[in-house]
Design an enzyme around this catalytic site. Sequence first.
Site, PDB file in Angstrom:
ATOM      1  CE  LYS A  13      -4.477   0.639  -0.484  1.00 43.40           C
ATOM      2  NZ  LYS A  13      -4.992   1.730   0.449  1.00 43.40           N
ATOM      3  CG  ASP A 133      -2.620   3.614  -2.865  1.00 40.14           C
ATOM      4  OD1 ASP A 133      -1.729   4.222  -2.231  1.00 40.14           O
ATOM      5  OD2 ASP A 133      -3.780   3.477  -2.448  1.00 40.14           O
TER       6      ASP A 133
END
Length: 273
Positions: A13, A133
């Site tokens: 990410k 996340d």
Amino acid sequence: MSGRPIAETAYAKINLALHVRRRREDGYHDLETLFAFVDDGDRLTARPAERDEIMMRGEFAAQLDDPFGNIVAKALTLLPHGRGWAVELDKRLPVAAGLGGGSADAGAVFRMIEATRGLPDDWRARAAKLGADVPACVRSEACIGTGTGTDLASVANDLAGTPVLLVNPRIPLATGPVFKAWDGEDRGPLPEGNLRHIALAGRNDLEAPATAIAAPIAEVLDALRETGPWLARMSGSGATCFALYDDIAARDAAAARFAEVRSGWWQMTGVLR
């Protein structure tokens, strides 16, 4: 799961932009962030077993000293997946690096279970219990995150296929101290537009406090900018930085230069998903 193993990549990410808006009374922060994902990362393989087992290998496996307390084990406990899974985690992403490595691992577990058994309707809430996340990492698609990062909105992805270089000076950087060092100034919301415009017009509000804690981040950013990307920025709370290029040749030339003159730094190449 049938008798055959299944495999999944835990996609790295990156935050193309990360705007910190305010510190909340509950101790968390309201964020506006543009998530994007690289087409490489950790690798997970699962096989049916009598009980859940976690095995780890790879360059950064030694930094995860408790295989049954890590996020992969926690993800398995949150989702029905049969009698047990033996999961092998090839830890290729550095730990505490701003790449959502643990969250990405959990996201990969969610996708593996989705492929074999489906996910419960409340999977987003379950994912959020593991970290802010994780919901974004389950889908691993470009999106905008608000709130603590768990409120997600889809966005047209005009950057799919963009060459990217990730570089980390091999300095683990915990998220808590970086947020604590943020100066508390609200510098405004994410801009509107396509991904490229948001990324270029946006910023990472944690870059300054992270650099104050880990000075080599500035060195990494300066070195990346010298390679001619159209954007170089720190991801998340650091210390990994990324550079985006218009063509693969430019990215690969930059990676080769780093391998030659900065051989001690970790790097990974790929394209945005």
